[in-house]
Write a protein that holds these residues in place. Structure first.
Motif, short mmCIF file in Angstrom:
data_model
loop_
_atom_site.label_atom_id
_atom_site.label_comp_id
_atom_site.label_asym_id
_atom_site.label_seq_id
_atom_site.Cartn_x
_atom_site.Cartn_y
_atom_site.Cartn_z
N ASP A 174 -25.48 41.07 -16.53
CA ASP A 174 -25.98 40.05 -17.45
C ASP A 174 -25.01 38.87 -17.46
OD1 ASP A 174 -23.79 40.76 -19.05
OD2 ASP A 174 -25.00 42.06 -20.34
N GLU A 175 -25.21 37.95 -18.37
CA GLU A 175 -24.42 36.72 -18.36
C GLU A 175 -22.94 36.96 -18.65
OE1 GLU A 175 -25.98 34.07 -17.13
OE2 GLU A 175 -27.58 35.55 -17.02
N SER A 176 -22.60 38.13 -19.16
CA SER A 176 -21.20 38.42 -19.46
C SER A 176 -20.36 38.47 -18.19
CB SER A 176 -21.07 39.75 -20.22
OG SER A 176 -21.49 40.84 -19.40
N VAL A 177 -21.00 38.57 -17.03
CA VAL A 177 -20.25 38.61 -15.78
C VAL A 177 -19.43 37.34 -15.60
CG1 VAL A 177 -22.07 37.61 -14.32
CG2 VAL A 177 -20.41 39.18 -13.33
N PHE A 178 -19.90 36.23 -16.15
CA PHE A 178 -19.18 34.98 -15.96
C PHE A 178 -17.86 34.94 -16.73
CE2 PHE A 178 -23.69 33.70 -15.25
CZ PHE A 178 -23.57 33.51 -13.89
N ALA A 179 -17.75 35.78 -17.76
CA ALA A 179 -16.50 35.85 -18.50
C ALA A 179 -15.37 36.39 -17.64
CB ALA A 179 -16.67 36.71 -19.75
N SER A 180 -15.73 37.17 -16.59
CA SER A 180 -14.70 37.75 -15.74
C SER A 180 -14.02 36.72 -14.85
CB SER A 180 -15.32 38.86 -14.86
OG SER A 180 -16.21 38.31 -13.90
N LEU A 181 -14.59 35.54 -14.71
CA LEU A 181 -13.99 34.53 -13.86
C LEU A 181 -12.59 34.16 -14.32
CD1 LEU A 181 -16.98 32.08 -13.17
CD2 LEU A 181 -16.42 34.26 -12.07
N SER A 182 -12.38 34.20 -15.62
CA SER A 182 -11.06 33.84 -16.15
C SER A 182 -9.99 34.87 -15.80
CB SER A 182 -11.13 33.68 -17.67
OG SER A 182 -11.51 34.90 -18.30
N ASP A 183 -10.41 36.03 -15.30
CA ASP A 183 -9.45 37.06 -14.88
C ASP A 183 -8.81 36.71 -13.54
OD1 ASP A 183 -10.05 38.57 -17.12
OD2 ASP A 183 -11.57 39.78 -16.07
N TYR A 184 -9.30 35.65 -12.89
CA TYR A 184 -8.81 35.26 -11.57
C TYR A 184 -8.35 33.81 -11.55
CZ TYR A 184 -11.15 39.60 -10.47
OH TYR A 184 -11.54 40.92 -10.47
N PRO A 185 -7.30 33.52 -12.33
CA PRO A 185 -6.84 32.13 -12.39
C PRO A 185 -6.32 31.60 -11.06
CG PRO A 185 -5.25 33.59 -13.43
CD PRO A 185 -6.48 34.41 -13.17
N GLY A 186 -5.90 32.49 -10.16
CA GLY A 186 -5.37 32.06 -8.88
C GLY A 186 -6.42 31.85 -7.81
N ALA A 187 -7.68 32.17 -8.13
CA ALA A 187 -8.74 32.04 -7.13
C ALA A 187 -8.97 30.58 -6.78
CB ALA A 187 -10.03 32.66 -7.64
#
Length: 210
Positions: free
Chosen positions: A109-122
């Motif tokens: 669901d849309e909560s997947v986008f919250a995981s982007l912040s777990d990868y600040p070095g990406a």
């Protein structure tokens, strides 16, 4: 407008040569342990030697042992790493290469986008149609309308793209780039020259139309 094109899962010299001729931006070589497109290092070095400097080589891994990734980086000297597994940012940034993180969109669901912040070095994100824990390159689509409308980093669209639908995908999702594997194949790892040409033509036509 210039949509970046990545051809992924190449395994044959003739396919790499055609990708170069067509002017794609990225060539993806797969090292994920369970992928049918997985390369041995010797094969990968041979293919890598066919890619000129202006085209970036991406090494794709998925929960590979750290030592395996170190060997890939040392031997292949890829321009980018692409992580498809449960790797965290600390691991992904530790190899001295820019990296993209693949985000599995299948069943999410849309909560997947919250995981982007777990990868600040990406350096960017690749949104793929497969479910979490599954292999990429499966040709599974997701609803392109779910793509973020704005992002502070480049994002690529993957999963189920083909010469027939990539124009619609670009109009719908407006991605920075597209990543295709099974959609330009006759069999896993065996690219189809006509499909490769038509895919690039379709992207360039969509770009020209804006």
């Amino acid at each position: 407008m210039h949509t970046r094109i990545k051809f992924c899962g190449l395994t044959r010299a003739e396919d790499v040569r055609l990708a170069v001729e067509l002017g794609v931006d990225y060539v993806g070589l797969v090292f994920a342990p369970h992928s049918p497109r997985r390369l041995l290092l010797g094969q990968a070095r041979m293919l890598r030697d066919l890619v000129p400097e202006e085209i970036a080589v991406v090494a794709l891994v998925m929960d590979n042992p750290r030592s395996d990734i170190e060997h890939v980086v040392e031997s292949l000297q890829p321009d980018l790493l692409q992580f498809h597994g449960s790797e965290d940012d600390a691991l992904a940034t530790s190899f001295g290469r820019p990296y993209w993180k693949a985000i599995a969109m299948g069943g999410q669901d849309e909560s997947v986008f919250a995981s982007l912040s777990d990868y600040p070095g990406a350096h960017g994100f690749l949104f793929d149609g497969h479910a979490a824990g599954e292999q990429g390159g499966s040709g599974q689509r997701f609803d392109w309308r779910r793509m973020p409308t704005s992002a502070d980093k480049p994002f690529l669209l993957a999963g189920g793209l083909s010469p027939e639908n990539v124009g619609l995908a670009l109009r719908t999702a407006r991605p920075w780039g597209v990543d295709v594997s099974s959609g330009i194949e006759s069999a896993p790892g065996i690219k189809d020259a006509e499909k490769m040409r038509r895919f690039v033509d379709a992207v360039r036509e969509a770009d020209a139309r804006g």
